[in-house]
Design an enzyme around this catalytic site. Structure first.
Site, PDB file in Angstrom:
ATOM      1  N   ARG A  94       8.737 -18.402  -8.198  1.00 53.52           N
ATOM      2  CA  ARG A  94       8.810 -19.056  -9.520  1.00 53.52           C
ATOM      3  C   ARG A  94       7.370 -19.300 -10.003  1.00 53.52           C
ATOM      4  O   ARG A  94       6.556 -19.853  -9.258  1.00 53.52           O
ATOM      5  CB  ARG A  94       9.589 -20.387  -9.431  1.00 53.52           C
ATOM      6  CG  ARG A  94      11.058 -20.183  -9.034  1.00 53.52           C
ATOM      7  CD  ARG A  94      11.890 -21.417  -9.295  1.00 53.52           C
ATOM      8  NE  ARG A  94      12.118 -21.633 -10.704  1.00 53.52           N
ATOM      9  CZ  ARG A  94      12.653 -22.763 -11.201  1.00 53.52           C
ATOM     10  NH1 ARG A  94      12.998 -23.744 -10.386  1.00 53.52           N
ATOM     11  NH2 ARG A  94      12.842 -22.887 -12.496  1.00 53.52           N
ATOM     12  N   GLN A 203      20.618 -29.519 -15.625  1.00 51.22           N
ATOM     13  CA  GLN A 203      20.125 -30.382 -14.536  1.00 51.22           C
ATOM     14  C   GLN A 203      20.333 -31.859 -14.848  1.00 51.22           C
ATOM     15  O   GLN A 203      20.502 -32.671 -13.935  1.00 51.22           O
ATOM     16  CB  GLN A 203      18.632 -30.127 -14.288  1.00 51.22           C
ATOM     17  CG  GLN A 203      18.302 -28.793 -13.649  1.00 51.22           C
ATOM     18  CD  GLN A 203      17.936 -27.746 -14.680  1.00 51.22           C
ATOM     19  OE1 GLN A 203      18.462 -27.756 -15.789  1.00 51.22           O
ATOM     20  NE2 GLN A 203      17.061 -26.835 -14.334  1.00 51.22           N
ATOM     21  N   ASP A 244       5.877 -29.716 -14.529  1.00 52.27           N
ATOM     22  CA  ASP A 244       5.748 -28.585 -13.601  1.00 52.27           C
ATOM     23  C   ASP A 244       4.301 -28.127 -13.453  1.00 52.27           C
ATOM     24  O   ASP A 244       3.916 -27.606 -12.415  1.00 52.27           O
ATOM     25  CB  ASP A 244       6.625 -27.422 -14.067  1.00 52.27           C
ATOM     26  CG  ASP A 244       8.078 -27.759 -13.804  1.00 52.27           C
ATOM     27  OD1 ASP A 244       8.700 -28.423 -14.652  1.00 52.27           O
ATOM     28  OD2 ASP A 244       8.580 -27.410 -12.715  1.00 52.27           O
ATOM     29  N   LYS A 255      10.455 -28.770 -18.222  1.00 59.62           N
ATOM     30  CA  LYS A 255      11.701 -28.083 -18.564  1.00 59.62           C
ATOM     31  C   LYS A 255      11.843 -27.848 -20.060  1.00 59.62           C
ATOM     32  O   LYS A 255      11.518 -28.720 -20.865  1.00 59.62           O
ATOM     33  CB  LYS A 255      12.869 -28.922 -18.028  1.00 59.62           C
ATOM     34  CG  LYS A 255      14.253 -28.379 -18.286  1.00 59.62           C
ATOM     35  CD  LYS A 255      14.430 -26.934 -17.849  1.00 59.62           C
ATOM     36  CE  LYS A 255      14.098 -26.686 -16.384  1.00 59.62           C
ATOM     37  NZ  LYS A 255      13.991 -25.251 -16.067  1.00 59.62           N
TER      38      LYS A 255
HETATM   39  O1  MRU Z   1      13.859 -25.369 -13.313  1.00 62.61           O
HETATM   40  P1  MRU Z   1      13.751 -26.647 -12.541  1.00 62.61           P
HETATM   41  O2  MRU Z   1      15.042 -27.365 -12.378  1.00 62.61           O
HETATM   42  O3  MRU Z   1      13.027 -26.442 -11.235  1.00 62.61           O
HETATM   43  O4  MRU Z   1      12.821 -27.540 -13.456  1.00 62.61           O
HETATM   44  C1  MRU Z   1      12.515 -28.841 -13.048  1.00 62.61           C
HETATM   45  C2  MRU Z   1      11.725 -29.599 -14.034  1.00 62.61           C
HETATM   46  O5  MRU Z   1      11.378 -29.114 -15.087  1.00 62.61           O
HETATM   47  C3  MRU Z   1      11.276 -30.961 -13.619  1.00 62.61           C
HETATM   48  O6  MRU Z   1      11.201 -31.806 -14.720  1.00 62.61           O
HETATM   49  C4  MRU Z   1       9.890 -30.855 -12.973  1.00 62.61           C
HETATM   50  O7  MRU Z   1       9.893 -29.885 -11.988  1.00 62.61           O
HETATM   51  C5  MRU Z   1       9.437 -32.138 -12.419  1.00 62.61           C
HETATM   52  S1  MRU Z   1      10.277 -32.546 -10.944  1.00 62.61           S
HETATM   53  C6  MRU Z   1       9.657 -33.992 -10.350  1.00 62.61           C
END
Ligand code: MRU
EC number: 5.3.1.23
Length: 354
Positions: A94, A203, A244, A255
């Protein structure tokens, strides 16, 4: 409904393998997947059995160890060469969350700095992965405490809106944004969480709502397009989200949908906080323009669960993250304190943390 865990640990080292909570099956099933091999960890990260920036960092660190222990050579140079190949495989899972790259770099550093035998390097790698795991728990608890200090002082009990899942499931077991919310709940500063459902993978609906329910935190689920209305109605006192990757200027990838939420928050004078550990800050990038944005499969958009919701002949675009410009962010809350985004680098330098 499944049994309620008192505390949620998405990545656990247990009897020589890694147990992952299968986040694709929540909230209906609370099940674990046992990971013995690096290839299986790669798949688990790609398919989002484990997800969330800090959690995939921890998972990748264990993935490095699982790969390392399968290397049969006793020759140090050959071992390091093969370990680099494992790192390449894990990095390709990723692209956006920098914690993944940060954890892999830390594992490689461990290997290069350990001057003993190959077996000793392998033991050091396991130790580093476990350290990354344990440190993240403490880091998130510190973020929770720091966040509590900067939340609006009125009203006494806040309604906090969050997006996606930046909770225990997304970290080693406490959460960044949801860590602050947990702290606020414990200190009686929280009235209610508003959770965005977070299309396309939901999520918020599946994971954040589940975490809140496990802990008895009042939670109201809204669809993503309801946030502006809720703010206009005065229902939201603060927005707290995770991250992220944060560029040196404070621009923040999180996200998809986070950016529009920040615009809406500014329009309604609602403070917008980003909560993240230092491992999410990428000082090698001057601005958010340089952050790689993952694009995921179209099936996440054209279907909800197994149900296809679109007619034939439609085209799709599925960026998994967006970048919120720093000037829309009230503060970035780290384990070392909360900072105005445009002062992030300077203040962390003052503290010798960069
Ligand atoms: O695609 P994901 O579910 O891995 O994305 C997660 C997010 O965007 C979270 O907000 C981010 O990783 C922060 S987690 C503490």
């Amino acid at each position: 409904m499944s049994p309620c865990p008192s505390q949620v640990f998405p990545v656990v080292w247990y009897e020589n393998s890694v147990l992952l909570i299968d986040q694709t099956r929540l909230p209906h099933e609370y099940a674990f997947v046992e990971i013995h091999r690096c290839e299986d960890m790669v798949q688990a990260i790609k398919t989002m059995i484990v997800r969330g920036a800090p959690a995939i960092g921890v998972a990748a660190a264990y993935g490095m160890y699982l790969g390392a222990r399968e290397i049969s050579t006793q020759n140090r140079e050959e071992f390091l060469h093969q370990l680099e190949e494992i790192a390449v495989m894990l990095r390709a899972t990723r692209p956006t969350a920098v914690n993944l790259f940060w954890a892999i770099a830390r594992m490689l550093k461990t290997a290069y700095e350990m001057l003993g035998s190959v077996e000793q390097i392998k033991q050091a790698l396991l130790h580093t992965a476990q350290t990354i795991n344990a440190e993240d728990l403490q880091t998130c608890q510190a973020i929770g405490d720091r966040g509590l200090e900067v939340l609006p002082s009125t009203p006494e009990k806040l309604n906090i809106l969050t997006h996606c899942n930046a909770g225990a499931l997304a970290t080693a077991g406490y959460g960044t944004a949801l860590g602050i919310i947990r702290c606020a709940w414990a200190k009686e500063r929280l009235a209610r969480v508003y959770a965005d459902e977070t299309r396309p993978r939901l999520q918020g609906a599946k994971l954040t709502a589940w975490e809140c329910v496990q802990e008895g935190i009042p939670v109201t689920l809204i669809t993503d397009n309801m946030a502006a209305h809720c703010m206009q109605q005065g229902l939201i006192h603060a927005v707290v989200v995770g991250a992220d990757r944060i560029a040196a200027n404070g621009d923040t990838a999180n996200k998809i949908g986070t950016y529009s939420l920040a615009i809406v928050a500014q329009a309604h004078n609602v403070p917008f906080f980003v909560a993240a550990p230092l491992s999410t800050i990428d000082f090698s990038l001057t601005s958010g323009d340089e952050i790689p944005i993952e694009e995921r499969d179209a099936s996440e958009v054209y279907a909800i669960g197994e149900t296809i919701i679109t007619p034939e002949g439609v085209e799709f675009y599925n960026p998994a993250f967006d970048v919120t410009p720093a000037d829309l962010i009230t503060a970035i809350i780290t384990e070392h304190g909360a900072f105005a985004p445009n002062q992030l680098q300077e203040k962390l330098k003052e503290k010798n943390l960069v």
